[in-house]
Design an enzyme around this catalytic site. Structure first.
Site, short mmCIF file in Angstrom:
data_model
loop_
_atom_site.label_atom_id
_atom_site.label_comp_id
_atom_site.label_asym_id
_atom_site.label_seq_id
_atom_site.Cartn_x
_atom_site.Cartn_y
_atom_site.Cartn_z
N HIS A 44 0.83 -1.21 0.00
CA HIS A 44 0.00 0.00 0.00
C HIS A 44 0.86 1.26 0.00
O HIS A 44 1.06 1.90 1.03
CB HIS A 44 -0.95 -0.01 1.19
N CYS A 99 3.53 -11.92 2.56
CA CYS A 99 4.55 -11.81 3.60
C CYS A 99 4.60 -13.10 4.41
O CYS A 99 3.56 -13.61 4.83
CB CYS A 99 4.23 -10.63 4.51
N HIS A 127 -10.12 -5.15 4.80
CA HIS A 127 -8.70 -5.01 4.50
C HIS A 127 -8.23 -6.28 3.79
O HIS A 127 -8.64 -7.39 4.15
CB HIS A 127 -7.90 -4.81 5.79
N GLU A 129 -5.62 -8.07 3.88
CA GLU A 129 -5.03 -9.11 4.73
C GLU A 129 -6.11 -9.89 5.47
O GLU A 129 -6.04 -11.11 5.59
CB GLU A 129 -4.03 -8.51 5.73
N SER A 227 -2.87 0.08 6.71
CA SER A 227 -3.32 -0.14 8.09
C SER A 227 -2.24 0.23 9.09
O SER A 227 -2.48 0.96 10.05
CB SER A 227 -3.72 -1.61 8.27
N SER A 271 5.38 0.30 4.39
CA SER A 271 5.45 0.23 2.92
C SER A 271 5.90 1.55 2.30
O SER A 271 5.79 1.75 1.10
CB SER A 271 4.10 -0.22 2.34
#
Length: 315
Positions: A44, A99, A127, A129, A227, A271
């Site tokens: 992101h 990840c 989200h 994830e 996030s 990020s």
């Protein structure tokens, strides 16, 4: 020019998972040439995504937007099991950039499911994830909670057969409150063997807690859909910083809001590349007589290998 002390929080910026994901896209472009397709933003950050797009990456939201004859990469946030299954059904070449610390949570969820436990996931609805982690198990097997209040409304299949997992990028303090609520209502609930919130999220939050009480303002460099970056803003506010704001780049700084400050802390989400931090510092140097100090609360030396398919000789 007025004097200004800038405290750079450390650690800040790229984590090992983000570094690995970006490398995966770059190595895929080197191995197979452009274009390479990426399902969802690889990480992101607009600057990172735009840079990879310039090199030949094409970002899409769904698999059916990808041609069958080009490689596709899954983002660092992880994907539901249905996505690689669909790619295999279509005989597509895909590389998973999830990840490894997110993959750890996926494995944990499957292990608990295999032991007959229903999962409670602490995370943010919508989200990527959270979607990816919940998508590791059949529908109904993962119950999502976002706040301690949500715990009171949970209706598990069997209150005695529960385990919980968390998104890796949450506020450490907020999550502790939700875990306390879960333990109070479901005393037999099973927690992670090792904390799910990743080392990078924890370290960046600890650095902000150390620096926030010392300064007039805190700038977090990161994306509005990141996030872990948004959590850093919240942590800064709670730790006593009167002005705690998220900016993507120097152009977004609200100079009027910070007029008259004499001290500033700068950090960056996991990020955000260091070049954007340098850009922000340079913007302050153009307006203030700047002294830079680094406040380091931890050292990071984590590195994750890229998938084997990319480590083999390039085509």
């Amino acid at each position: 020019m007025p004097p200004l002390t800038i405290y750079l929080a450390a650690p800040r910026g790229f984590c090992a998972g983000v570094d690995r994901a970006i490398k995966i896209v770059e190595m895929a472009l080197e191995k197979w040439g452009a274009p390479v397709y990426v399902r969802h933003e690889i990480v992101h950050n607009k600057y990172v995504v735009d840079g990879l797009r310039d090199k030949g990456a094409i970002f899409v939201e769904e698999l059916d937007e990808c041609p069958l004859d080009r490689p596709v990469i899954f983002s660092a946030h992880g994907v539901p099991k249905s996505v690689p299954a669909a790619a295999e059904a279509r005989q597509m070449l895909y590389v998973d950039a999830t990840c490894p610390l997110v993959s750890k949570v996926h494995i944990e969820a499957e292990r608990h499911h295999g032991n007959g436990l229903q999962m409670v996931m602490i995370g943010h609805a919508g989200h990527p994830e959270t979607i990816g982690t919940m998508g590791q198990l059949p529908d109904g097997e993962v119950l999502l909670v976002e706040t301690p209040a949500d715990v009171a409304t949970l209706s598990p299949r069997d209150p005695e057969q529960l385990a919980y997992i968390t998104q890796t990028t949450l506020s450490v303090d907020d999550t502790a409150e939700i875990v306390a609520a879960l333990n109070a209502r479901f005393p037999r609930i099973v927690g992670p063997h090792k904390e799910d919130i990743c080392y990078a999220t924890t370290n960046r939050q600890e650095a902000v807690k150390a620096v926030a009480p010392m300064v007039d303002a805190l700038l977090v460099i990161g994306a509005p859909n990141s996030s872990n970056s948004k959590r850093l803003v919240e942590v800064g506010s709670r730790a006593g910083c009167a002005y705690s704001q998220l900016v993507q780049r120097a152009a977004e700084i609200d100079w009027r809001a910070i007029d008259g400050i004499s001290s500033l802390a700068i950090t960056a989400g996991a990020s955000a590349p260091e070049i954007l931090i340098e850009e922000v510092v340079d913007a302050f140097k153009a307006r203030y007589d700047v002294t830079v100090q680094i406040i380091e609360t931890a050292q990071e030396n984590v590195e994750f290998k890229v998938p084997r398919v990319l480590r083999s000789a390039t085509a």
